[in-house]
Scaffold this motif. Structure first.
Motif, PDB file in Angstrom:
ATOM      1  N   VAL A  30     -11.930   4.547 -37.488  1.00  0.00           N
ATOM      2  CA  VAL A  30     -11.204   4.495 -38.960  1.00  0.00           C
ATOM      3  C   VAL A  30     -11.481   3.369 -39.359  1.00  0.00           C
ATOM      4  N   TRP A  31     -12.249   3.361 -40.657  1.00  0.00           N
ATOM      5  CA  TRP A  31     -12.413   1.975 -41.215  1.00  0.00           C
ATOM      6  C   TRP A  31     -11.777   2.036 -42.840  1.00  0.00           C
ATOM      7  N   SER A  32     -11.482   0.850 -43.144  1.00  0.00           N
ATOM      8  CA  SER A  32     -11.319   0.548 -44.660  1.00  0.00           C
ATOM      9  C   SER A  32     -11.673  -0.726 -44.895  1.00  0.00           C
ATOM     10  N   GLN A  33     -11.562  -1.085 -46.180  1.00  0.00           N
ATOM     11  CA  GLN A  33     -12.184  -2.348 -46.726  1.00  0.00           C
ATOM     12  C   GLN A  33     -11.249  -2.818 -47.782  1.00  0.00           C
ATOM     13  N   ASP A  34     -11.276  -3.989 -48.085  1.00  0.00           N
ATOM     14  CA  ASP A  34     -10.677  -4.763 -49.010  1.00  0.00           C
ATOM     15  C   ASP A  34     -11.726  -5.630 -49.742  1.00  0.00           C
ATOM     16  N   GLN A  35     -11.238  -6.459 -50.697  1.00  0.00           N
ATOM     17  CA  GLN A  35     -12.201  -7.561 -51.431  1.00  0.00           C
ATOM     18  C   GLN A  35     -13.329  -8.208 -50.585  1.00  0.00           C
ATOM     19  N   SER A  36     -12.855  -8.565 -49.287  1.00  0.00           N
ATOM     20  CA  SER A  36     -13.878  -9.353 -48.473  1.00  0.00           C
ATOM     21  C   SER A  36     -13.971  -9.107 -47.179  1.00  0.00           C
ATOM     22  N   CYS A  37     -13.137  -7.981 -46.610  1.00  0.00           N
ATOM     23  CA  CYS A  37     -13.402  -7.560 -45.165  1.00  0.00           C
ATOM     24  C   CYS A  37     -13.243  -6.128 -44.863  1.00  0.00           C
ATOM     25  N   LEU A  38     -14.054  -5.992 -43.960  1.00  0.00           N
ATOM     26  CA  LEU A  38     -13.944  -4.432 -43.415  1.00  0.00           C
ATOM     27  C   LEU A  38     -13.178  -4.420 -42.043  1.00  0.00           C
ATOM     28  N   ASN A  39     -12.099  -3.424 -42.073  1.00  0.00           N
ATOM     29  CA  ASN A  39     -11.129  -3.502 -40.864  1.00  0.00           C
ATOM     30  C   ASN A  39     -11.532  -1.950 -40.402  1.00  0.00           C
ATOM     31  N   LEU A  40     -11.959  -2.091 -39.015  1.00  0.00           N
ATOM     32  CA  LEU A  40     -12.079  -0.949 -38.269  1.00  0.00           C
ATOM     33  C   LEU A  40     -11.090  -0.867 -37.146  1.00  0.00           C
ATOM     34  N   THR A  41     -10.917   0.556 -37.032  1.00  0.00           N
ATOM     35  CA  THR A  41      -9.781   0.738 -35.542  1.00  0.00           C
ATOM     36  C   THR A  41     -10.545   1.960 -34.934  1.00  0.00           C
ATOM     37  N   VAL A  42     -10.788   1.447 -33.460  1.00  0.00           N
ATOM     38  CA  VAL A  42     -11.668   2.336 -32.678  1.00  0.00           C
ATOM     39  C   VAL A  42     -10.878   2.782 -31.810  1.00  0.00           C
ATOM     40  N   GLN A  43     -10.291   4.115 -31.911  1.00  0.00           N
ATOM     41  CA  GLN A  43      -9.328   4.836 -31.018  1.00  0.00           C
ATOM     42  C   GLN A  43      -9.758   5.021 -29.702  1.00  0.00           C
ATOM     43  N   VAL A  44      -9.537   4.949 -28.398  1.00  0.00           N
ATOM     44  CA  VAL A  44     -10.271   5.530 -27.437  1.00  0.00           C
ATOM     45  C   VAL A  44      -9.163   6.262 -26.419  1.00  0.00           C
ATOM     46  N   GLU A  45      -9.630   7.430 -26.155  1.00  0.00           N
ATOM     47  CA  GLU A  45      -8.832   8.357 -25.460  1.00  0.00           C
ATOM     48  C   GLU A  45      -9.074   7.964 -23.962  1.00  0.00           C
ATOM     49  N   THR A  46      -8.212   6.839 -23.337  1.00  0.00           N
ATOM     50  CA  THR A  46      -8.362   6.626 -21.814  1.00  0.00           C
ATOM     51  C   THR A  46      -7.041   6.980 -21.266  1.00  0.00           C
ATOM     52  N   MET A  47      -7.232   6.929 -19.928  1.00  0.00           N
ATOM     53  CA  MET A  47      -5.983   7.300 -18.920  1.00  0.00           C
ATOM     54  C   MET A  47      -4.977   6.143 -18.840  1.00  0.00           C
ATOM     55  N   ARG A  48      -5.469   4.881 -19.040  1.00  0.00           N
ATOM     56  CA  ARG A  48      -4.497   3.716 -19.006  1.00  0.00           C
ATOM     57  C   ARG A  48      -4.836   2.958 -20.237  1.00  0.00           C
ATOM     58  N   ASP A  49      -3.886   1.876 -20.680  1.00  0.00           N
ATOM     59  CA  ASP A  49      -4.206   0.985 -21.653  1.00  0.00           C
ATOM     60  C   ASP A  49      -5.224   0.244 -21.192  1.00  0.00           C
ATOM     61  N   ILE A  50      -6.269  -0.122 -22.188  1.00  0.00           N
ATOM     62  CA  ILE A  50      -7.388  -1.178 -21.952  1.00  0.00           C
ATOM     63  C   ILE A  50      -7.116  -2.467 -22.178  1.00  0.00           C
ATOM     64  N   VAL A  51      -7.993  -3.317 -21.470  1.00  0.00           N
ATOM     65  CA  VAL A  51      -8.012  -4.726 -21.594  1.00  0.00           C
ATOM     66  C   VAL A  51      -9.124  -5.140 -22.113  1.00  0.00           C
ATOM     67  N   PRO A  52      -9.186  -6.528 -22.572  1.00  0.00           N
ATOM     68  CA  PRO A  52     -10.486  -7.055 -23.155  1.00  0.00           C
ATOM     69  C   PRO A  52     -11.451  -7.063 -22.476  1.00  0.00           C
ATOM     70  N   GLY A  53     -11.222  -7.116 -20.993  1.00  0.00           N
ATOM     71  CA  GLY A  53     -12.590  -6.980 -20.068  1.00  0.00           C
ATOM     72  C   GLY A  53     -13.347  -5.850 -20.028  1.00  0.00           C
ATOM     73  N   GLN A  54     -12.482  -4.808 -20.545  1.00  0.00           N
ATOM     74  CA  GLN A  54     -13.238  -3.467 -20.540  1.00  0.00           C
ATOM     75  C   GLN A  54     -14.079  -3.313 -22.153  1.00  0.00           C
ATOM     76  N   VAL A  55     -13.884  -4.031 -22.837  1.00  0.00           N
ATOM     77  CA  VAL A  55     -14.355  -3.933 -24.170  1.00  0.00           C
ATOM     78  C   VAL A  55     -15.602  -4.882 -24.454  1.00  0.00           C
ATOM     79  N   HIS A  56     -16.644  -4.262 -25.079  1.00  0.00           N
ATOM     80  CA  HIS A  56     -17.924  -4.906 -25.514  1.00  0.00           C
ATOM     81  C   HIS A  56     -18.140  -4.705 -27.049  1.00  0.00           C
ATOM     82  N   VAL A  57     -17.881  -5.751 -27.547  1.00  0.00           N
ATOM     83  CA  VAL A  57     -18.353  -5.539 -29.251  1.00  0.00           C
ATOM     84  C   VAL A  57     -19.451  -6.646 -29.621  1.00  0.00           C
ATOM     85  N   LYS A  58     -20.503  -6.012 -30.265  1.00  0.00           N
ATOM     86  CA  LYS A  58     -21.718  -6.614 -30.548  1.00  0.00           C
ATOM     87  C   LYS A  58     -21.844  -6.578 -32.139  1.00  0.00           C
ATOM     88  N   VAL A  59     -21.747  -7.762 -32.859  1.00  0.00           N
ATOM     89  CA  VAL A  59     -21.945  -7.460 -34.305  1.00  0.00           C
ATOM     90  C   VAL A  59     -23.123  -8.399 -34.618  1.00  0.00           C
TER      91      VAL A  59
END
Length: 191
Positions: A30-59
């Motif tokens: 889900v994404w939205s925008q304002d004057q200067s930024c894009l705000n993205l929310t990626v919702q993952v259906e996992t069995m447990r809460d995720i931690v930063p070590g499980q996430v890879h984001v490349k922009v």
């Protein structure tokens, strides 16, 4: 025997294409925008809460890649945007990207290359797993806020539902009228 400790400098689990067995799942974005930024929310259906070590984001300035790796009860699941990197509608400043990982959500804030530019879509191609939250520049411009407040019936629009937000006092006055008072005396106070 106690379970062996994992060294702190050990890299996280990685998948090797054509060698690792894993299931791929597409997260909801889900994404939205304002004057200067894009705000993205990626919702993952996992069995447990995720931690930063499980996430890879490349922009990059014109592309986005998001992957969340889950290993649960012997199964490996890759929560990933379909295909590879997604080509963005416009350009962003990669070095100013912020990523926050909480529970089962990855929040990504990307700075637009050109402030005040309006993105019609997040990607050059429309996908059904990408939804736009309509709390955008149009609703946050000063004219709209002034108009909604000048009506005297409510303030801003709620960012999640898009409905008008009313001050608490509005409900307090209505409660008094429901209890049987005529409210005429109250009207004189507020005129």
């Amino acid at each position: 025997d106690p379970a062996p400790l994992v060294p702190a400098d050990m890299p996280s689990l990685a998948l090797v294409r054509n060698m690792s067995q894993y299931k791929t799942v597409t997260p909801k974005l889900v994404w939205s925008q304002d004057q200067s930024c894009l705000n993205l929310t990626v919702q993952v259906e996992t069995m447990r809460d995720i931690v930063p070590g499980q996430v890879h984001v490349k922009v990059t300035k014109n592309s986005l890649l998001v992957q969340v790796l889950e290993f649960f009860m012997g199964n490996t699941i890759l929560h990933s945007l379909p295909g590879s990197e997604k080509e963005l509608w416009g350009e962003v400043v990669p070095g100013l990207t912020r990523v926050v990982v909480k529970a089962r959500v990855v929040t990504i804030t990307m700075k637009k290359w050109e402030d005040s530019s309006v993105w019609l879509r997040l990607s050059k191609v429309k996908f059904d797993w990408i939804q736009r939250e309509m709390v955008d520049m149009e609703e946050t411009t000063p004219g709209v806020v002034e108009d909604s407040r000048s009506e005297g019936t409510g303030g801003e629009l709620h960012p999640g539902t898009g409905e008008k937000v009313f001050p608490e006092e509005t409900y307090d006055l209505n409660d008094g009228e429901e209890e049987g008072s005529s409210g005429k005396e109250d009207d004189k106070e507020y005129e």
